[in-house]
Design a protein around this motif. Structure first.
Motif, PDB file in Angstrom:
ATOM      1  N   LYS A 169      41.023  13.978 -10.781  1.00  0.00           N
ATOM      2  CA  LYS A 169      41.464  14.595  -9.500  1.00  0.00           C
ATOM      3  C   LYS A 169      42.944  14.629  -9.458  1.00  0.00           C
ATOM      4  CE  LYS A 169      37.544  11.973  -7.157  1.00  0.00           C
ATOM      5  NZ  LYS A 169      37.389  11.520  -6.237  1.00  0.00           N
ATOM      6  N   PRO A 170      43.669  15.239  -8.714  1.00  0.00           N
ATOM      7  CA  PRO A 170      45.153  15.473  -8.967  1.00  0.00           C
ATOM      8  C   PRO A 170      45.421  14.109  -8.420  1.00  0.00           C
ATOM      9  CG  PRO A 170      44.201  17.441  -7.667  1.00  0.00           C
ATOM     10  CD  PRO A 170      43.090  16.459  -7.844  1.00  0.00           C
ATOM     11  N   VAL A 171      46.927  13.697  -8.962  1.00  0.00           N
ATOM     12  CA  VAL A 171      47.448  12.431  -8.624  1.00  0.00           C
ATOM     13  C   VAL A 171      48.249  12.770  -7.209  1.00  0.00           C
ATOM     14  CG1 VAL A 171      48.930  10.758  -9.138  1.00  0.00           C
ATOM     15  CG2 VAL A 171      47.865  11.639 -10.826  1.00  0.00           C
ATOM     16  N   PRO A 180      50.036  17.902  -4.744  1.00  0.00           N
ATOM     17  CA  PRO A 180      50.366  19.124  -5.645  1.00  0.00           C
ATOM     18  C   PRO A 180      49.684  20.639  -5.152  1.00  0.00           C
ATOM     19  CG  PRO A 180      48.554  17.905  -6.761  1.00  0.00           C
ATOM     20  CD  PRO A 180      49.012  17.297  -5.256  1.00  0.00           C
ATOM     21  N   HIS A 181      50.274  21.518  -5.081  1.00  0.00           N
ATOM     22  CA  HIS A 181      50.188  22.930  -4.568  1.00  0.00           C
ATOM     23  C   HIS A 181      50.077  23.776  -5.909  1.00  0.00           C
ATOM     24  CE1 HIS A 181      50.646  22.350  -0.023  1.00  0.00           C
ATOM     25  NE2 HIS A 181      51.106  21.091  -0.527  1.00  0.00           N
ATOM     26  N   ASP A 214      54.189  17.211 -16.680  1.00  0.00           N
ATOM     27  CA  ASP A 214      52.637  17.635 -17.172  1.00  0.00           C
ATOM     28  C   ASP A 214      51.570  17.934 -16.141  1.00  0.00           C
ATOM     29  OD1 ASP A 214      53.642  17.410 -19.694  1.00  0.00           O
ATOM     30  OD2 ASP A 214      52.670  15.597 -20.286  1.00  0.00           O
ATOM     31  N   ASP A 215      50.540  18.069 -16.619  1.00  0.00           N
ATOM     32  CA  ASP A 215      49.391  18.291 -15.557  1.00  0.00           C
ATOM     33  C   ASP A 215      49.391  17.261 -14.355  1.00  0.00           C
ATOM     34  OD1 ASP A 215      48.081  20.250 -17.060  1.00  0.00           O
ATOM     35  OD2 ASP A 215      46.514  19.478 -17.463  1.00  0.00           O
ATOM     36  N   ILE A 216      49.101  18.125 -13.074  1.00  0.00           N
ATOM     37  CA  ILE A 216      48.956  17.315 -12.002  1.00  0.00           C
ATOM     38  C   ILE A 216      47.930  16.267 -11.868  1.00  0.00           C
ATOM     39  CG2 ILE A 216      50.010  18.972 -10.545  1.00  0.00           C
ATOM     40  CD1 ILE A 216      46.770  19.682  -9.896  1.00  0.00           C
ATOM     41  N   ASN A 227      38.559  16.286  -2.404  1.00  0.00           N
ATOM     42  CA  ASN A 227      38.740  14.778  -2.133  1.00  0.00           C
ATOM     43  C   ASN A 227      39.541  13.916  -3.195  1.00  0.00           C
ATOM     44  OD1 ASN A 227      38.292  12.095  -1.460  1.00  0.00           O
ATOM     45  ND2 ASN A 227      35.957  12.248  -1.411  1.00  0.00           N
ATOM     46  N   TYR A 228      40.677  13.402  -2.811  1.00  0.00           N
ATOM     47  CA  TYR A 228      41.516  12.752  -3.858  1.00  0.00           C
ATOM     48  C   TYR A 228      41.373  11.300  -3.741  1.00  0.00           C
ATOM     49  CZ  TYR A 228      43.778  17.286  -3.866  1.00  0.00           C
ATOM     50  OH  TYR A 228      44.096  18.701  -3.831  1.00  0.00           O
TER      51      TYR A 228
END
Ligand SMILES: [Fe+2]
Length: 289
Positions: A251-253, A264-265, A156-158, A130-131
């Motif tokens: 959480k991922p952006v 992002p995958h 950089d990181d997601i 859940n983003y």
């Protein structure tokens, strides 16, 4: 302490701000001294970068004993400063197409990106599916690099929204160690996938920054924010002292480019590694869980 009004737009394919003398020479010198006096570092990465990372026991001891580092840390680790940065980007890049789909409301002072080695399924579990309603936090490290340090082109990181660099030493051009900004060579209408680690021949150099004492760089961590560091040659020059940090979500952006969403995958791997080594591809399709 930080003259962020000196930050100016750099022509690039993603939002980058650079400012000279954002930090005074005297403050830089004290910071170098504080980092030099640190008895231990948390890890060494990328062929020669020693870090003191937010979240470690060592970091807490370091901050307690280092007056100016503590001041900088407290400034960055606040909702008001985060909001200031968010606003600067919003105002300066009004017409920029990349936007963060889920704006954070809560700033979590004590949170940091974990520095534990994980495989891809463990990482996915931590990030959840859940983003919506993300929280934002500061990640920061006080670093010193010796000769041999380099970073291949990457994003950089997601979870990251904004990244920043504060250079504490002047490095002559011949010694390398410059921050390089890249652009994907593909035609403008083929913007479908953004790998985290593109091949070098897929990229072209947009800009290079030689580290200068007191220079601060901020950039938005968009799917196409490819950057790297040229090999640093430590010969007749000081070590490369710097601060690296980011504002990251828990959480991922999800990035919105002209009303198209990019998710992002995370690339599957059984290998356990730091989040910063995990590969991910930004695509317009929703990842399956
Ligand atoms: Fe990076």
């Amino acid at each position: 302490m930080l003259k962020i009004e000196r930050l100016k737009i750099i022509k690039s394919n993603f939002p980058v701000l650079v400012g000279d003398k954002v930090l005074s020479k005297s403050i830089c010198k004290v910071l170098i001294k504080e980092i030099s006096n640190s008895k231990s570092f948390d890890d060494m990465i990328m062929g020669g970068r020693s870090r003191i990372n937010k979240g470690s026991k060592n970091f807490n001891i370091y901050i307690k004993n280092s007056k100016i580092s503590q001041k900088i840390f407290k400034l960055f680790n606040s909702k008001s400063f985060y909001k200031k940065i968010e606003k600067i980007f919003k105002n300066k890049f009004e017409n920029t197409s990349w936007k963060n789909e889920n704006l954070p409301n809560i700033f979590n002072k004590s949170k940091f990106t974990i520095k534990k080695k994980l495989n891809s399924s463990e990482l996915k579990k931590i990030l959840g599916n859940n983003y919506k309603n993300p929280k934002v936090n500061l990640d920061i490290d006080f670093s010193v690099s010796r000769g041999g340090y380099r970073l291949r082109p990457h994003r950089d990181d997601i979870t990251r929204l904004y990244n920043f660099l504060i250079y504490l030493t002047d490095i002559p051009k011949k010694n390398g160690g410059s921050l390089t900004i890249y652009k994907k060579k593909t035609k403008k209408n083929i913007r479908k996938s953004f790998r985290r680690f593109p091949k070098i021949n897929e990229l072209e150099i947009v800009k290079e920054f030689t580290p200068k004492q007191g220079t601060v760089v901020f950039f938005q961590s968009t799917p196409n924010s490819y950057h790297g560091v040229k090999r640093f040659i430590e010969k007749n020059c000081p070590k490369r002292f710097f601060l690296y940090g980011s504002y990251a979500l828990n959480k991922p952006v999800i990035w919105n480019y002209k009303n198209t969403l990019y998710y992002p995958h995370i690339i599957s791997t059984k290998k356990r590694m730091l989040t910063s080594f995990h590969d991910a591809n930004y695509l317009t399709t929703v990842p399956k869980h």
